[in-house]
Write a protein that holds these residues in place. Structure first.
Motif, short mmCIF file in Angstrom:
data_model
loop_
_atom_site.label_atom_id
_atom_site.label_comp_id
_atom_site.label_asym_id
_atom_site.label_seq_id
_atom_site.Cartn_x
_atom_site.Cartn_y
_atom_site.Cartn_z
N ASN A 143 0.94 -1.14 0.02
CA ASN A 143 0.00 0.02 0.03
C ASN A 143 0.83 1.38 0.09
O ASN A 143 0.51 2.30 -0.67
CB ASN A 143 -1.00 0.25 1.14
CG ASN A 143 -0.44 -0.02 2.55
OD1 ASN A 143 0.78 -0.37 2.66
ND2 ASN A 143 -1.23 0.31 3.51
N LYS A 144 1.96 1.31 0.52
CA LYS A 144 2.95 2.58 0.71
C LYS A 144 3.37 2.60 -0.72
O LYS A 144 3.63 3.68 -0.99
CB LYS A 144 3.87 2.23 1.77
CG LYS A 144 3.28 2.14 3.34
CD LYS A 144 2.88 3.34 3.54
CE LYS A 144 2.01 3.56 5.04
NZ LYS A 144 3.09 2.90 6.15
N LEU A 170 1.20 4.36 -3.19
CA LEU A 170 0.92 5.60 -2.56
C LEU A 170 2.14 6.06 -3.64
O LEU A 170 1.82 7.27 -4.15
CB LEU A 170 1.17 5.72 -1.21
CG LEU A 170 1.36 7.31 -0.86
CD1 LEU A 170 0.18 8.07 -1.28
CD2 LEU A 170 1.38 7.46 0.67
N TYR A 185 -7.35 6.23 -1.21
CA TYR A 185 -6.43 6.94 -1.65
C TYR A 185 -7.41 8.08 -2.70
O TYR A 185 -8.35 7.79 -3.35
CB TYR A 185 -5.70 6.35 -2.92
CG TYR A 185 -4.61 5.25 -2.53
CD1 TYR A 185 -3.58 5.63 -2.10
CD2 TYR A 185 -5.10 4.09 -2.41
CE1 TYR A 185 -2.57 4.54 -1.59
CE2 TYR A 185 -4.45 2.86 -2.01
CZ TYR A 185 -3.14 3.43 -1.39
OH TYR A 185 -2.25 2.36 -1.06
N MET A 195 -2.64 8.96 0.37
CA MET A 195 -3.63 8.10 1.23
C MET A 195 -4.29 8.89 2.29
O MET A 195 -3.67 9.59 3.08
CB MET A 195 -2.55 7.15 1.74
CG MET A 195 -3.17 6.01 2.69
SD MET A 195 -1.79 4.90 3.53
CE MET A 195 -1.45 4.00 2.35
N GLU A 227 -5.60 4.72 5.81
CA GLU A 227 -4.68 3.49 5.79
C GLU A 227 -5.36 2.19 6.03
O GLU A 227 -6.01 2.02 6.97
CB GLU A 227 -3.32 3.68 6.45
CG GLU A 227 -2.30 2.35 6.31
CD GLU A 227 -0.99 2.86 7.17
OE1 GLU A 227 -0.22 2.04 7.13
OE2 GLU A 227 -0.99 3.87 8.04
N ASN A 284 -7.78 0.62 2.28
CA ASN A 284 -6.98 1.76 1.87
C ASN A 284 -7.66 2.68 1.24
O ASN A 284 -8.71 2.23 0.17
CB ASN A 284 -6.02 1.43 1.24
CG ASN A 284 -4.93 0.67 1.94
OD1 ASN A 284 -3.88 1.35 2.70
ND2 ASN A 284 -4.77 -0.71 1.60
N ALA A 321 -8.30 -1.77 -1.60
CA ALA A 321 -8.31 -0.18 -1.70
C ALA A 321 -9.41 0.48 -2.53
O ALA A 321 -9.91 -0.23 -3.52
CB ALA A 321 -6.91 0.00 -2.26
#
Length: 253
Positions: free
Chosen positions: A5-6, A9, A96, A29, A32, A94, A61
């Motif tokens: 997930n990072k 981003l 975004y 994001m 989280e 998540n 996400a």
């Protein structure tokens, strides 16, 4: 296929460059969730309905244009905001969100995608000396009359636009700004552009169209901004092999 997930981003920030534009909300994001993403849902706005659809689709996400935490809004996590965030957190999803960076991206952005859909050749920003111009301008391949262009918009966006005819001239040059960009009509008119398209309309927009001789089309905030999030979702699917689904939660505005 999956992605951290990072890392997603980082990839989205590299793609959409949120640091280059001043905005009314945090881009990137916003919530989280789980660290590994293999399934993503994209949509226009992070509504309760979109969240529930993401849960039904077992999404890790969500990617949207309209997220949360807008400047000036109530900061408390109560009511509608609490219910939305609770569902995201319960399911470790998540979120975004990219607002103006998604409007202005030259290929995947809302303005670029609307131009592509309507057959407008982009010639540059409407704010000529601003490389991050929110509004754009361009030309049609061949001039068309107002009613023909109205039907093109209605057919391709599946929404009948509000139209104000600003004279007897055909349309060759066009300026546009998706969503709530109707205020740019004055700048478009001052540059002698034939027509202006936005998502929304204000009372004064009609007077500008009539008195400055520019055709105006209000094609819907939601309808003009369906396509950026969809395009980014397709990019994510292609670039990282994720399973991505665009879900359109209809909105008549």
């Amino acid at each position: 296929m999956s992605i951290n997930n990072k890392q997603l981003l980082i990839e989205l920030d590299n793609l959409l460059a949120p640091q280059t534009v001043k905005d009314y909300c945090p881009n990137g994001m916003q919530v989280e969730g789980k660290s590994t993403i293999s399934r993503l849902v994209s949509g226009v706005t992070a509504t309760q309905a979109l969240i529930e659809k993401a849960i039904e689709n077992h999404a890790d996400a969500i990617f949207v244009h309209h997220g949360y935490f807008w400047t000036g809004e109530d900061e408390r996590i109560v009511g509608m905001k609490q219910r939305r965030l609770k569902r995201l957190l319960e399911h470790d999803i998540n979120l975004y969100a990219y607002h103006l960076p998604l409007d202005i991206h030259p290929e995947l952005g809302n303005n670029a995608q609307l131009a592509k859909l309507l057959g407008i050749n982009v010639t540059g920003g409407l704010e000529i000396n601003n490389p991050q111009s929110i509004a754009m301008q361009g030309e049609l391949e061949n001039p068309v009359d107002v009613r023909e262009f109205e039907q093109r918009i209605a057919h391709r966006l599946n929404r009948q636009p509000l139209v104000e005819i600003g004279g007897s001239h055909a349309i060759k040059t066009v300026a546009w700004c998706t969503g709530g960009g109707q205020g740019y009509i004055d700048l478009a008119a001052s540059q002698g552009i034939d027509a202006f398209i936005s998502g929304e309309v204000s009372e004064q927009t009609i007077h500008t169209a009539r008195e400055m001789g520019i055709h105006f089309f209000a094609a819907g905030h939601h309808a003009t901004e369906r396509y950026g999030a969809k395009a980014v979702g397709e990019y994510i699917a292609s670039a990282f092999g994720l399973e991505v689904k665009f879900i359109d939660i209809d909105n008549p505005v």
